[in-house]
Enzyme design. Structure first.
Site, short mmCIF file in Angstrom:
data_model
loop_
_atom_site.label_atom_id
_atom_site.label_comp_id
_atom_site.label_asym_id
_atom_site.label_seq_id
_atom_site.Cartn_x
_atom_site.Cartn_y
_atom_site.Cartn_z
N SER A 1 18.05 -11.60 1.21
CA SER A 1 19.46 -11.27 1.34
C SER A 1 20.32 -12.51 1.14
O SER A 1 19.89 -13.63 1.38
CB SER A 1 19.73 -10.66 2.72
OG SER A 1 21.02 -10.10 2.76
N HIS B 1 9.67 10.25 -41.91
CA HIS B 1 11.02 10.57 -41.44
C HIS B 1 11.85 11.13 -42.60
O HIS B 1 12.54 12.15 -42.47
CB HIS B 1 11.71 9.32 -40.88
CG HIS B 1 11.30 8.96 -39.49
ND1 HIS B 1 10.02 8.63 -39.16
CD2 HIS B 1 12.03 8.88 -38.34
CE1 HIS B 1 9.96 8.35 -37.86
NE2 HIS B 1 11.16 8.50 -37.33
N HIS C 1 18.67 -12.60 8.60
CA HIS C 1 17.71 -11.67 8.00
C HIS C 1 16.31 -12.28 7.93
O HIS C 1 15.34 -11.69 8.37
CB HIS C 1 18.16 -11.24 6.61
CG HIS C 1 19.09 -10.06 6.62
ND1 HIS C 1 18.68 -8.79 6.93
CD2 HIS C 1 20.41 -9.96 6.35
CE1 HIS C 1 19.70 -7.95 6.87
NE2 HIS C 1 20.76 -8.64 6.52
N GLN D 1 24.05 -12.99 7.51
CA GLN D 1 23.02 -12.88 6.49
C GLN D 1 21.85 -13.83 6.75
O GLN D 1 20.70 -13.51 6.48
CB GLN D 1 23.60 -13.16 5.10
CG GLN D 1 24.54 -12.09 4.62
CD GLN D 1 23.90 -10.72 4.65
OE1 GLN D 1 23.02 -10.40 3.86
NE2 GLN D 1 24.34 -9.87 5.57
N GLU E 1 24.68 -11.12 -3.88
CA GLU E 1 24.53 -9.76 -3.37
C GLU E 1 25.82 -9.32 -2.66
O GLU E 1 26.35 -8.24 -2.91
CB GLU E 1 23.35 -9.71 -2.41
CG GLU E 1 23.12 -8.36 -1.76
CD GLU E 1 22.04 -8.43 -0.69
OE1 GLU E 1 21.57 -7.35 -0.27
OE2 GLU E 1 21.66 -9.54 -0.27
N HIS E 2 26.30 -10.15 -1.76
CA HIS E 2 27.56 -9.90 -1.04
C HIS E 2 28.53 -11.04 -1.33
O HIS E 2 28.16 -12.21 -1.17
CB HIS E 2 27.34 -9.83 0.46
CG HIS E 2 26.26 -8.89 0.89
ND1 HIS E 2 24.98 -9.32 1.20
CD2 HIS E 2 26.26 -7.55 1.06
CE1 HIS E 2 24.24 -8.28 1.54
NE2 HIS E 2 24.99 -7.19 1.47
N ASN F 1 9.78 -6.34 1.94
CA ASN F 1 9.43 -7.76 1.89
C ASN F 1 8.89 -8.13 0.51
O ASN F 1 8.92 -7.33 -0.44
CB ASN F 1 8.43 -8.10 2.99
CG ASN F 1 7.10 -7.35 2.84
OD1 ASN F 1 6.79 -6.82 1.78
ND2 ASN F 1 6.32 -7.33 3.90
N GLN G 1 0.82 -1.21 0.00
CA GLN G 1 0.00 0.00 0.00
C GLN G 1 0.86 1.26 0.00
O GLN G 1 0.47 2.29 -0.58
CB GLN G 1 -0.98 0.00 1.18
CG GLN G 1 -0.36 -0.02 2.56
CD GLN G 1 -0.11 -1.44 3.08
OE1 GLN G 1 0.05 -2.37 2.31
NE2 GLN G 1 -0.08 -1.57 4.40
N ASP H 1 27.39 -3.02 5.27
CA ASP H 1 26.00 -2.74 5.61
C ASP H 1 25.83 -1.41 6.32
O ASP H 1 24.83 -0.72 6.13
CB ASP H 1 25.45 -3.86 6.51
CG ASP H 1 24.67 -4.89 5.72
OD1 ASP H 1 24.58 -4.78 4.49
OD2 ASP H 1 24.16 -5.84 6.35
#
Length: 428
Positions: free
Chosen positions: A232, A415, A257, A254, A322-323, A209, A186, A356
């Site tokens: 993650s 054109h 998470h 990690q 990601e890492h 999320n 929302q 981080d």
């Protein structure tokens, strides 16, 4: 934590899909929320806040009183750490600034690029059970350096109807006063389409999320987004000299998470793999988020055995984590072999939490293998590039026949006419 071969893991990886990827129920729920926010606007936001966050709000906007009350949570230690982190983040991202440019050729042709910031940006900061002041720093500072004039934050309230005080303190440090107490899909819908209270933005950034990620995907095109972030993840390449205690600790950083987080180690040493397994069990037993970690490690934790660091790099490039930590004796020698990763940490004393919170590079990073084609959040995400073209009459005449030829080949005669009409004028 399972120990497997590279071949086994690659087969597992190729057959895997994210839990949300084909989730029709998730799509239906998110699209329903978006439709309701567009139809009922503020009323829908109040209703969803009560339904999902369990709180009835009097106002969707954080008041001056709430900002003042947040100051009671300030400690000298927190404020010092926050200011230093902000300084580091600002210094790093300041190097990413781009400039407009214009090149003039001998025949009077001018070509260039004009850099302009996005007008209005909405930042989503996860909240509810926890607060993430680091996300405020990582998202707002690059936008400010880009020159964005209007930056607003939206974050879900706690059960008391208030926003996490540390998030408010970080926002105030950066001069952000407009914060909406809205979370989930929302919030994304409100930012994308606007309501009586929430002004529509041009781009939405920040992690969230599965509902937030899916909502960002559905509103893309109406607004810009930074990325569609998944769970993650961390991948560590470790040789036989790596400290198993360090490796295990970083994997767990990690895994805590959420249950879908991925913690992977690629190593050339079976002995190290066994030691890491032992450390995982030992350290997990002492951590507060033990249940989440156990679920994450059981579902997605893997130790992959390879025969060389070259093979380790190849597997890491497939994962495109990601890492990525290079916990090897000579990390800079391995670095050239790494092609795909959101952020790369070199050596035993560059753990993932350093990135981080504090070092300076952004912690909003591509996940789920998208580092193959995407980058972490930066100043460039808040800038637009407009090309500039200027031809004098003679320069256009010199190339008009070639343009007409290309346009006619594509069947775009209007054109061609736009060029021909000018050519005819010059021939007259």
């Amino acid at each position: 934590m399972r120990i497997i071969t590279a071949e086994e893991y690659i087969a597992e990886w190729n057959n895997s899909t994210s839990a949300e990827e084909n989730d029709a129920a998730l799509d239906d729920a998110v699209l329903g929320i978006i439709r309701k926010v567009r139809e009922k606007q503020d009323k829908a936001l109040y209703e969803y806040t009560k339904q999902f966050d369990g709180v009835t709000l009097d106002d969707l906007v954080v008041s001056e009183k709430e900002f003042r009350e947040a100051k009671q949570f300030t400690t000298p230690e927190f404020l010092t750490a926050l200011k230093q982190a902000a300084k580091n983040i600002r210094a790093y991202h300041n190097e990413q600034k781009e400039k407009s440019w214009l090149v003039e050729q001998d025949n009077g042709i001018m070509l260039g690029q004009k850099i302009t910031p996005i007008d209005r940006v909405g930042v989503y900061v996860p909240g509810g059970k926890a607060g993430y002041p680091s996300t405020v720093l990582m998202t707002v500072i690059p936008a400010q350096l880009a020159g964005v004039k209007e930056i607003v934050i939206t974050t879900p309230p706690g059960k008391d109807g208030k926003v996490n005080p540390y998030v408010l303190l970080a926002a105030e440090l950066l001069g952000i006063k407009k914060i909406y107490k809205i979370g989930g899909a929302q919030a994304i819908a409100a930012l994308a389409y606007g309501t009586e209270t929430v002004k529509k933005v041009d781009k939405i950034v920040g992690p969230g999320n599965a509902y937030v990620a899916r909502a960002k995907k559905w509103v893309y095109g109406t607004v810009g987004i930074d990325m569609i972030a998944g769970p993650s993840e961390i991948c560590i390449i470790a040789d036989e000299k790596a400290n198993p205690r360090y490796v295990a600790a970083d994997l767990l950083s990690q895994a805590e998470h959420d249950e879908s987080a991925r913690a992977i180690c690629i190593t050339t040493s079976e002995q190290l793999a066994d030691s890491i397994q032992e450390e995982i069990v030992l350290q997990t037993s002492r951590l507060e988020r033990k249940e989440i970690i156990d679920a994450s490690i059981e579902a997605n934790g893997r130790i992959i055995i390879v025969d060389s660091l070259e093979s380790a790099a190849q597997v890491a490039n497939i994962i495109a984590a990601e890492h990525l930590e290079l916990m090897v004796e000579h990390p800079t020698e391995l670095l050239p072999q790494i092609k795909h990763a959101g952020a790369i940490f070199l050596g035993s004393y560059s753990p993932e939490p350093l990135g981080d919170y504090f070092a300076g590079p952004n912690h909003t990073l591509p996940t789920s293998g998208t580092a193959r084609f995407a980058s972490g959040l930066g100043v460039y995400d808040f800038l637009k590039k407009s090309t500039i073209i200027s031809y004098p009459r003679q320069a256009l005449e010199d190339v008009s026949d070639q343009i007409i030829t290309l346009a006619n080949v594509e069947g775009l005669t209007a054109h061609a006419n736009a060029i021909q009409i000018r050519k005819d004028d010059q021939d007259a």
